[in-house]
Scaffold this motif. Structure first.
Motif, PDB file in Angstrom:
ATOM      1  N   ARG A  70     -32.829  -5.182 -27.679  1.00 15.46           N
ATOM      2  CA  ARG A  70     -32.454  -5.922 -28.772  1.00 15.46           C
ATOM      3  C   ARG A  70     -31.623  -7.363 -28.292  1.00 15.46           C
ATOM      4  NH1 ARG A  70     -30.172  -2.002 -32.914  1.00 15.46           N
ATOM      5  NH2 ARG A  70     -30.143  -3.940 -34.249  1.00 15.46           N
ATOM      6  N   ASP A  71     -31.737  -8.203 -29.444  1.00 16.77           N
ATOM      7  CA  ASP A  71     -30.922  -9.328 -29.326  1.00 16.77           C
ATOM      8  C   ASP A  71     -30.299  -9.650 -30.698  1.00 16.77           C
ATOM      9  OD1 ASP A  71     -29.636 -11.907 -29.310  1.00 16.77           O
ATOM     10  OD2 ASP A  71     -31.351 -12.632 -28.067  1.00 16.77           O
ATOM     11  N   ASN A  72     -29.077  -9.182 -31.034  1.00 16.69           N
ATOM     12  CA  ASN A  72     -28.665  -9.036 -32.200  1.00 16.69           C
ATOM     13  C   ASN A  72     -28.260 -10.534 -32.755  1.00 16.69           C
ATOM     14  OD1 ASN A  72     -28.678  -6.408 -32.779  1.00 16.69           O
ATOM     15  ND2 ASN A  72     -26.711  -6.100 -31.922  1.00 16.69           N
ATOM     16  N   THR A  73     -28.198 -11.624 -31.862  1.00 22.09           N
ATOM     17  CA  THR A  73     -28.101 -12.752 -32.076  1.00 22.09           C
ATOM     18  C   THR A  73     -29.450 -13.395 -32.886  1.00 22.09           C
ATOM     19  OG1 THR A  73     -28.547 -13.822 -30.149  1.00 22.09           O
ATOM     20  CG2 THR A  73     -26.401 -13.345 -30.372  1.00 22.09           C
ATOM     21  N   LYS A  74     -30.171 -12.952 -32.748  1.00 21.51           N
ATOM     22  CA  LYS A  74     -31.608 -13.422 -32.962  1.00 21.51           C
ATOM     23  C   LYS A  74     -32.200 -12.236 -34.008  1.00 21.51           C
ATOM     24  CE  LYS A  74     -33.028 -15.916 -28.928  1.00 21.51           C
ATOM     25  NZ  LYS A  74     -33.999 -16.114 -27.873  1.00 21.51           N
ATOM     26  N   ASN A  75     -31.454 -11.310 -34.416  1.00 18.52           N
ATOM     27  CA  ASN A  75     -32.040 -10.098 -35.259  1.00 18.52           C
ATOM     28  C   ASN A  75     -33.541  -9.740 -34.796  1.00 18.52           C
ATOM     29  OD1 ASN A  75     -29.534  -9.992 -36.857  1.00 18.52           O
ATOM     30  ND2 ASN A  75     -30.461 -11.945 -37.841  1.00 18.52           N
ATOM     31  N   THR A  76     -33.491  -9.477 -33.457  1.00 14.93           N
ATOM     32  CA  THR A  76     -34.880  -9.327 -32.878  1.00 14.93           C
ATOM     33  C   THR A  76     -34.912  -8.163 -31.892  1.00 14.93           C
ATOM     34  OG1 THR A  76     -35.774 -11.426 -33.131  1.00 14.93           O
ATOM     35  CG2 THR A  76     -36.587 -10.025 -31.527  1.00 14.93           C
ATOM     36  N   VAL A  77     -35.865  -7.158 -32.192  1.00  9.82           N
ATOM     37  CA  VAL A  77     -35.730  -6.057 -31.015  1.00  9.82           C
ATOM     38  C   VAL A  77     -37.234  -6.189 -30.465  1.00  9.82           C
ATOM     39  CG1 VAL A  77     -36.292  -3.481 -30.836  1.00  9.82           C
ATOM     40  CG2 VAL A  77     -34.647  -4.391 -32.812  1.00  9.82           C
ATOM     41  N   TYR A  78     -36.984  -5.786 -29.136  1.00  7.87           N
ATOM     42  CA  TYR A  78     -38.572  -5.876 -28.215  1.00  7.87           C
ATOM     43  C   TYR A  78     -38.769  -4.498 -27.754  1.00  7.87           C
ATOM     44  CZ  TYR A  78     -36.599 -10.710 -28.299  1.00  7.87           C
ATOM     45  OH  TYR A  78     -36.060 -11.927 -28.810  1.00  7.87           O
ATOM     46  N   LEU A  79     -40.346  -4.445 -27.636  1.00 10.82           N
ATOM     47  CA  LEU A  79     -40.750  -3.296 -26.921  1.00 10.82           C
ATOM     48  C   LEU A  79     -41.446  -4.007 -25.714  1.00 10.82           C
ATOM     49  CD1 LEU A  79     -40.944  -0.239 -26.773  1.00 10.82           C
ATOM     50  CD2 LEU A  79     -42.967  -0.441 -28.110  1.00 10.82           C
ATOM     51  N   ARG A  80     -40.793  -3.761 -24.405  1.00 15.95           N
ATOM     52  CA  ARG A  80     -41.700  -4.156 -23.363  1.00 15.95           C
ATOM     53  C   ARG A  80     -42.713  -2.972 -22.933  1.00 15.95           C
ATOM     54  NH1 ARG A  80     -44.252  -8.222 -20.615  1.00 15.95           N
ATOM     55  NH2 ARG A  80     -44.329  -7.825 -18.350  1.00 15.95           N
ATOM     56  N   MET A  81     -43.889  -3.182 -22.798  1.00 13.21           N
ATOM     57  CA  MET A  81     -44.789  -1.994 -22.550  1.00 13.21           C
ATOM     58  C   MET A  81     -45.423  -2.520 -21.210  1.00 13.21           C
ATOM     59  SD  MET A  81     -46.323  -1.243 -26.191  1.00 13.21           S
ATOM     60  CE  MET A  81     -47.295  -2.758 -26.399  1.00 13.21           C
TER      61      MET A  81
END
Length: 122
Positions: A70-81
């Motif tokens: 996650r990047d809280n500065t961008k309010n984004t969570v990622y899922l790398r598959m």
């Protein structure tokens, strides 16, 4: 609100990165998670991350292949598959938890995104 993106069709063995953009109200202090639902099956837990990224959990079926960040500065969570398999084919949903900790139960999440389709061909 949560907006999931990044799904698509890939061949087995391929990779994708899903993103979940969240409003500050629904993400900055909350654990976040990814769930998936295959056709005709129930929605199941995939991965989760605590509010500060310090704790992560993964379903046994994806351990070693998927990572969550996650990047809280961008309010984004990622899922790398990576090393995707046909059985990973599903609609993937991101969710914001009720608590700051990472969790695996769907009942601990109170905001859900609309889902993004991932199809893995053999």
């Amino acid at each position: 609100q949560l907006q999931a993106s990044g799904g698509g069709t890939v061949q087995a063995g391929g990779s994708l990165r899903l993103s979940c953009a969240a409003s500050r109200r629904t993400s900055s202090n909350n654990g976040m998670g990814w769930f998936r639902q295959a056709p005709g099956k129930e929605r199941v837990f995939v991965a989760s991350i605590s509010w500060n990224g310090g704790t992560t959990y993964f379903a046994d079926s994806v351990k070693g292949r998927f990572t969550i960040s996650r990047d809280n500065t961008k309010n984004t969570v990622y899922l790398r598959m990576t090393s995707l398999k046909p059985e990973d084919t599903a609609v993937y949903y991101c969710a914001a938890g009720r608590f700051a900790a990472a969790s695996t139960g769907a009942g601990t999440y109170n905001y859900w995104g609309q889902g993004t389709q991932v199809t893995v061909s053999s």
